[in-house]
Design a protein around this motif. Structure first.
Motif, PDB file in Angstrom:
ATOM      1  N   PRO A   1      46.318  21.609 -90.361  1.00  0.00           N
ATOM      2  CA  PRO A   1      45.665  20.676 -91.293  1.00  0.00           C
ATOM      3  C   PRO A   1      44.264  21.163 -91.661  1.00  0.00           C
ATOM      4  CG  PRO A   1      45.705  19.751 -89.082  1.00  0.00           C
ATOM      5  CD  PRO A   1      46.503  21.013 -89.021  1.00  0.00           C
ATOM      6  N   VAL A   2      44.124  21.677 -92.862  1.00  0.00           N
ATOM      7  CA  VAL A   2      42.845  22.190 -93.346  1.00  0.00           C
ATOM      8  C   VAL A   2      42.300  21.192 -94.361  1.00  0.00           C
ATOM      9  CG1 VAL A   2      41.643  24.092 -94.477  1.00  0.00           C
ATOM     10  CG2 VAL A   2      43.627  24.559 -93.024  1.00  0.00           C
ATOM     11  N   HIS A   3      41.216  20.534 -94.039  1.00  0.00           N
ATOM     12  CA  HIS A   3      40.634  19.548 -94.931  1.00  0.00           C
ATOM     13  C   HIS A   3      40.048  20.238 -96.163  1.00  0.00           C
ATOM     14  CE1 HIS A   3      40.954  16.167 -92.100  1.00  0.00           C
ATOM     15  NE2 HIS A   3      40.725  17.062 -91.173  1.00  0.00           N
ATOM     16  N   ALA A   4      40.323  19.677 -97.327  1.00  0.00           N
ATOM     17  CA  ALA A   4      39.753  20.184 -98.569  1.00  0.00           C
ATOM     18  C   ALA A   4      38.439  19.463 -98.828  1.00  0.00           C
ATOM     19  CB  ALA A   4      40.724  19.975 -99.724  1.00  0.00           C
ATOM     20  N   VAL A   5      37.338  20.163 -98.671  1.00  0.00           N
ATOM     21  CA  VAL A   5      36.013  19.583 -98.862  1.00  0.00           C
ATOM     22  C   VAL A   5      35.559  19.902-100.280  1.00  0.00           C
ATOM     23  CG1 VAL A   5      33.617  19.595 -98.076  1.00  0.00           C
ATOM     24  CG2 VAL A   5      35.482  19.860 -96.421  1.00  0.00           C
ATOM     25  N   THR A   6      35.388  18.873-101.089  1.00  0.00           N
ATOM     26  CA  THR A   6      35.006  19.067-102.493  1.00  0.00           C
ATOM     27  C   THR A   6      33.513  18.836-102.663  1.00  0.00           C
ATOM     28  OG1 THR A   6      35.590  16.761-102.951  1.00  0.00           O
ATOM     29  CG2 THR A   6      37.281  18.416-103.342  1.00  0.00           C
ATOM     30  N   PRO A   7      32.791  19.775-103.263  1.00  0.00           N
ATOM     31  CA  PRO A   7      31.336  19.622-103.385  1.00  0.00           C
ATOM     32  C   PRO A   7      30.897  18.690-104.489  1.00  0.00           C
ATOM     33  CG  PRO A   7      32.024  21.706-104.330  1.00  0.00           C
ATOM     34  CD  PRO A   7      33.254  21.085-103.726  1.00  0.00           C
ATOM     35  N   GLY A   8      31.828  18.247-105.347  1.00  0.00           N
ATOM     36  CA  GLY A   8      31.441  17.353-106.434  1.00  0.00           C
ATOM     37  C   GLY A   8      30.529  18.047-107.420  1.00  0.00           C
ATOM     38  N   ALA A   9      29.384  17.428-107.705  1.00  0.00           N
ATOM     39  CA  ALA A   9      28.437  18.007-108.668  1.00  0.00           C
ATOM     40  C   ALA A   9      27.648  19.165-108.077  1.00  0.00           C
ATOM     41  CB  ALA A   9      27.484  16.925-109.168  1.00  0.00           C
ATOM     42  N   LEU A  10      27.694  19.327-106.756  1.00  0.00           N
ATOM     43  CA  LEU A  10      27.014  20.446-106.125  1.00  0.00           C
ATOM     44  C   LEU A  10      27.778  21.733-106.405  1.00  0.00           C
ATOM     45  CD1 LEU A  10      26.278  18.740-102.687  1.00  0.00           C
ATOM     46  CD2 LEU A  10      24.619  19.173-104.516  1.00  0.00           C
ATOM     47  N   HIS A  11      27.078  22.858-106.317  1.00  0.00           N
ATOM     48  CA  HIS A  11      27.687  24.140-106.635  1.00  0.00           C
ATOM     49  C   HIS A  11      27.960  24.938-105.373  1.00  0.00           C
ATOM     50  CE1 HIS A  11      27.390  23.605-110.875  1.00  0.00           C
ATOM     51  NE2 HIS A  11      26.070  23.648-110.910  1.00  0.00           N
ATOM     52  N   CYS A  12      29.070  25.646-105.395  1.00  0.00           N
ATOM     53  CA  CYS A  12      29.409  26.591-104.340  1.00  0.00           C
ATOM     54  C   CYS A  12      30.397  27.582-104.925  1.00  0.00           C
ATOM     55  CB  CYS A  12      30.017  25.888-103.125  1.00  0.00           C
ATOM     56  SG  CYS A  12      30.434  27.015-101.771  1.00  0.00           S
ATOM     57  N   GLY A  13      30.043  28.852-104.926  1.00  0.00           N
ATOM     58  CA  GLY A  13      30.930  29.858-105.479  1.00  0.00           C
ATOM     59  C   GLY A  13      30.426  31.255-105.192  1.00  0.00           C
ATOM     60  N   ARG A  14      31.296  32.222-105.384  1.00  0.00           N
ATOM     61  CA  ARG A  14      30.957  33.617-105.135  1.00  0.00           C
ATOM     62  C   ARG A  14      30.606  34.309-106.448  1.00  0.00           C
ATOM     63  NH1 ARG A  14      35.497  36.229-101.350  1.00  0.00           N
ATOM     64  NH2 ARG A  14      33.961  37.919-101.412  1.00  0.00           N
ATOM     65  N   VAL A  15      29.779  35.340-106.357  1.00  0.00           N
ATOM     66  CA  VAL A  15      29.367  36.105-107.537  1.00  0.00           C
ATOM     67  C   VAL A  15      29.570  37.583-107.250  1.00  0.00           C
ATOM     68  CG1 VAL A  15      27.696  34.366-108.255  1.00  0.00           C
ATOM     69  CG2 VAL A  15      26.972  36.218-106.748  1.00  0.00           C
ATOM     70  N   ALA A  16      29.661  38.366-108.323  1.00  0.00           N
ATOM     71  CA  ALA A  16      29.915  39.799-108.170  1.00  0.00           C
ATOM     72  C   ALA A  16      28.850  40.673-108.802  1.00  0.00           C
ATOM     73  CB  ALA A  16      31.284  40.155-108.763  1.00  0.00           C
ATOM     74  N   THR A  17      28.070  40.128-109.716  1.00  0.00           N
ATOM     75  CA  THR A  17      27.078  40.924-110.429  1.00  0.00           C
ATOM     76  C   THR A  17      25.721  40.242-110.382  1.00  0.00           C
ATOM     77  OG1 THR A  17      27.500  39.855-112.556  1.00  0.00           O
ATOM     78  CG2 THR A  17      28.870  41.773-111.992  1.00  0.00           C
ATOM     79  N   ARG A  18      24.669  41.017-110.693  1.00  0.00           N
ATOM     80  CA  ARG A  18      23.330  40.441-110.683  1.00  0.00           C
ATOM     81  C   ARG A  18      23.168  39.362-111.751  1.00  0.00           C
ATOM     82  NH1 ARG A  18      17.474  43.448-110.014  1.00  0.00           N
ATOM     83  NH2 ARG A  18      16.230  41.544-110.106  1.00  0.00           N
ATOM     84  N   PRO A  19      23.646  39.557-112.991  1.00  0.00           N
ATOM     85  CA  PRO A  19      23.537  38.460-113.972  1.00  0.00           C
ATOM     86  C   PRO A  19      24.246  37.195-113.501  1.00  0.00           C
ATOM     87  CG  PRO A  19      24.018  40.533-115.080  1.00  0.00           C
ATOM     88  CD  PRO A  19      24.160  40.797-113.624  1.00  0.00           C
ATOM     89  N   ALA A  20      25.423  37.376-112.869  1.00  0.00           N
ATOM     90  CA  ALA A  20      26.148  36.198-112.377  1.00  0.00           C
ATOM     91  C   ALA A  20      25.370  35.509-111.263  1.00  0.00           C
ATOM     92  CB  ALA A  20      27.526  36.609-111.880  1.00  0.00           C
ATOM     93  N   ALA A  21      24.726  36.303-110.393  1.00  0.00           N
ATOM     94  CA  ALA A  21      23.936  35.715-109.311  1.00  0.00           C
ATOM     95  C   ALA A  21      22.737  34.955-109.852  1.00  0.00           C
ATOM     96  CB  ALA A  21      23.479  36.817-108.358  1.00  0.00           C
ATOM     97  N   GLU A  22      22.039  35.555-110.829  1.00  0.00           N
ATOM     98  CA  GLU A  22      20.880  34.885-111.409  1.00  0.00           C
ATOM     99  C   GLU A  22      21.283  33.604-112.121  1.00  0.00           C
ATOM    100  OE1 GLU A  22      19.313  37.968-113.819  1.00  0.00           O
ATOM    101  OE2 GLU A  22      18.185  38.927-112.186  1.00  0.00           O
ATOM    102  N   ARG A  23      22.418  33.658-112.811  1.00  0.00           N
ATOM    103  CA  ARG A  23      22.899  32.467-113.507  1.00  0.00           C
ATOM    104  C   ARG A  23      23.285  31.377-112.506  1.00  0.00           C
ATOM    105  NH1 ARG A  23      26.187  34.897-116.288  1.00  0.00           N
ATOM    106  NH2 ARG A  23      28.090  34.617-115.058  1.00  0.00           N
ATOM    107  N   ALA A  24      23.932  31.786-111.409  1.00  0.00           N
ATOM    108  CA  ALA A  24      24.340  30.804-110.406  1.00  0.00           C
ATOM    109  C   ALA A  24      23.135  30.143-109.757  1.00  0.00           C
ATOM    110  CB  ALA A  24      25.206  31.484-109.340  1.00  0.00           C
TER     111      ALA A  24
END
Length: 537
Positions: A248-271
């Motif tokens: 049983p793996v609980h799905a934790v939803t961040p809602g309006a908060l952000h959580c994600g992975r990035v691969a490039t510097r522009p993507a990191a700065e934007r995030a």
């Protein structure tokens, strides 16, 4: 004298051990959030983790090259001086090499995916507290990480959000707040309804299984049996294996908060800019409102009860005290229902509605303050039953006191109580069978029978493979009006409360019990059929 934090059973012993995989080039990307000098994504993430209930951070780096930069980043993110020395890297393909340690962190060198997984396995076997596995290229609000890592129950869970699948956002399917299927670049997911955001925590009860799973995956990776799985997909692989094993793996939803992975510097700065654009206090308030509730709860209670959360916290009300007030309102409702006259029935309906609002508020305050406890969960469940059945008694007494009263109303009330009890037994028995299956299953990641299709073809392939099944039809209805009809047909507690309030205020107890029996019977058949379909799927 204070407790020894090194001994089992102390607060420190329950804090999470975080394994941060700084194995992608993006981990060293520079970023600045305006509150501190420019640093790397890795530095930022470690600094966030050290503000949460995390007692140790294990950072996995790919090679000795650039070790000095990694050391400086971790030193900047964590308190205390760095320990000198350490062990030199061993031969390629050997066990993980710890090359730098500190009071709350250590840095390990790994030469590839298989060794990354073995480091996770070693951490799981050595830990007496939950283990979190995170990608170092995660950009997230600290409160988003806290939703999982700061939860007092320290559950097995993963941060899951909406959005289209992508290489850094692998698809998952969630049902009733749990991850039941997860994907990688080698594993398909049928009827995905969310994406995994790179943060996984495994609770103490599942640590042995995590270690076995990671070691088996490491062997598969070393023999190159995982196809196109990349070196940076450790969290995804582990989540997929746990879901396939029935954990049983609980799905934790961040809602309006952000959580994600990035691969490039522009993507990191934007995030990072997007993090600053979010009103975090408001987002935390939104996250306190439970998602996935029924129609009545979502639109007629949670839409305004959220405004009571902060006043309740300022007044010092605990979730358990709010539960007690909710029970008091239910007792008031039962007393007014026992009056039997129209005015008493209307006042009783209002009191019952307010009791349900408080019943929702106690959970919202618990999520907002992150003050959960087994006692609180037990009290909430028990009090829900007590309130409902006390209201039944009040309705019966009011009906029998009227001029058209009949003791046959007791038969309807008892029938409604028995039906509701059977429905709870069905739900609890099914949940218990899932838990037993999770405990009995050996945690292993079985190699898939065929290569997964590309990301952009996965939804079509999933649809084709699921066509004609009952579950496929059910998942097709998980949108729009059909979604809310599915929520309502099972007669959850919100709809039951609304049904009692409306029928009692406008009609009488006889109509109330007949409505509960009719709708409850349909709900029982629908639920039982769904449980059997899932059992045979």
């Amino acid at each position: 004298m204070g407790a020894d934090p090194s001994k089992p059973g102390t607060v420190r012993d329950t804090q999470t051990v975080a394994v941060v995989l700084a194995t992608s080039p993006a981990a060293g990307l520079p970023c600045s959030d305006g509150a501190r000098s420019e640093g790397s994504l890795l530095e930022r993430l470690v600094a966030q983790l050290l503000t949460l209930p995390v007692r140790e951070v294990v950072v996995v780096v790919r090679s000795q090259d650039g070790w000095e930069g990694e050391r400086r980043q971790i030193a900047a993110g964590g308190p205390g001086p760095q320990a000198a020395g350490g062990r030199r890297p061993g031969p390629a393909g050997g066990p993980e090499r710890e090359i730098e340690s500190g009071p709350r962190h250590q840095i390990c060198v790994s030469d590839g995916l298989a060794e990354d997984l073995r480091i996770v396995a070693k951490a799981a076997r050595a830990s007496t507290s939950p283990v979190a596995v995170l990608a170092a290229d995660v950009v997230a609000h600290t409160d988003a990480l806290a939703l999982l890592l700061e939860h007092p129950a320290r559950p097995t869970g993963a941060i899951v959000a909406s959005g289209d699948p992508a290489p850094l956002r692998p698809p998952v399917r969630t049902e009733w707040g749990r991850v039941v299927s997860a994907g990688t670049s080698f594993h398909e997911v049928e009827w995905a309804n969310g994406t995994f955001r790179g943060v996984l925590q495994v609770g103490e009860a599942h640590l042995a299984g995590l270690a076995d799973l990671a070691e088996e995956l490491a062997d598969l990776a070393q023999r190159r049996h995982l196809g196109r799985v990349g070196d940076t997909e450790v969290p995804e692989l582990l989540l997929t294996g746990l879901a396939r094993a029935g954990v049983p793996v609980h799905a934790v939803t961040p809602g309006a908060l952000h959580c994600g992975r990035v691969a490039t510097r522009p993507a990191a700065e934007r995030a990072v800019r997007e993090l600053a654009d979010v009103d975090e206090p408001r987002a935390r308030l939104d996250a306190a409102v439970k998602s996935g509730d029924g129609f009545f709860t979502t639109f007629c209670v949670s839409s305004w009860s959220r405004h009571l959360i902060r006043p309740a916290v300022r007044l010092g009300l605990t979730p358990n005290s709010i539960t007690g007030v909710s029970v008091a309102f239910a007792l008031i409702a039962a007393v007014w229902f026992s009056d039997g006259h129209r005015a008493g029935l209307v006042v009783g309906a209002v009191a019952l509605y307010l009791s349900f609002v408080l019943d929702c508020l106690d959970g919202q305050v618990a999520r907002y303050t992150r003050r959960f406890s087994p006692l609180g969960g037990w009290l909430d469940a028990i009090c829900d039953r007590i309130k409902e059945y006390v209201v039944y008694v009040g309705l019966v007494l009011g009906y029998t006191s009227g001029p058209e009263g009949s003791w046959q109303i007791w038969a309807l009330a008892v029938a409604a109580l028995i039906l509701q009890t059977i429905r709870h037994m069905v739900d609890f028995a099914y949940a218990g069978s899932l838990a037993d299956r999770a405990r009995a299953a050996s945690l292993r990641a079985a190699a898939p029978r065929s290569m997964a299709v590309p990301w952009d073809e996965a939804p079509a392939a999933a649809a084709a493979s699921g066509t004609g099944s009952v579950l496929a039809l059910s998942r097709r209805l998980d949108r729009g009006v059909a979604y809310w009809l599915k929520k309502m047909i099972v007669l959850p507690i919100g709809e039951r409360t609304a049904l009692i309030c409306v029928t009692a205020a406008l009609f009488d107890a006889r109509v109330t019990f007949l409505a509960l029996l009719g709708w409850g019977g349909v709900a029982l058949v629908y639920t039982a059929a769904g449980r059997m379909a899932r059992s045979f799927a």
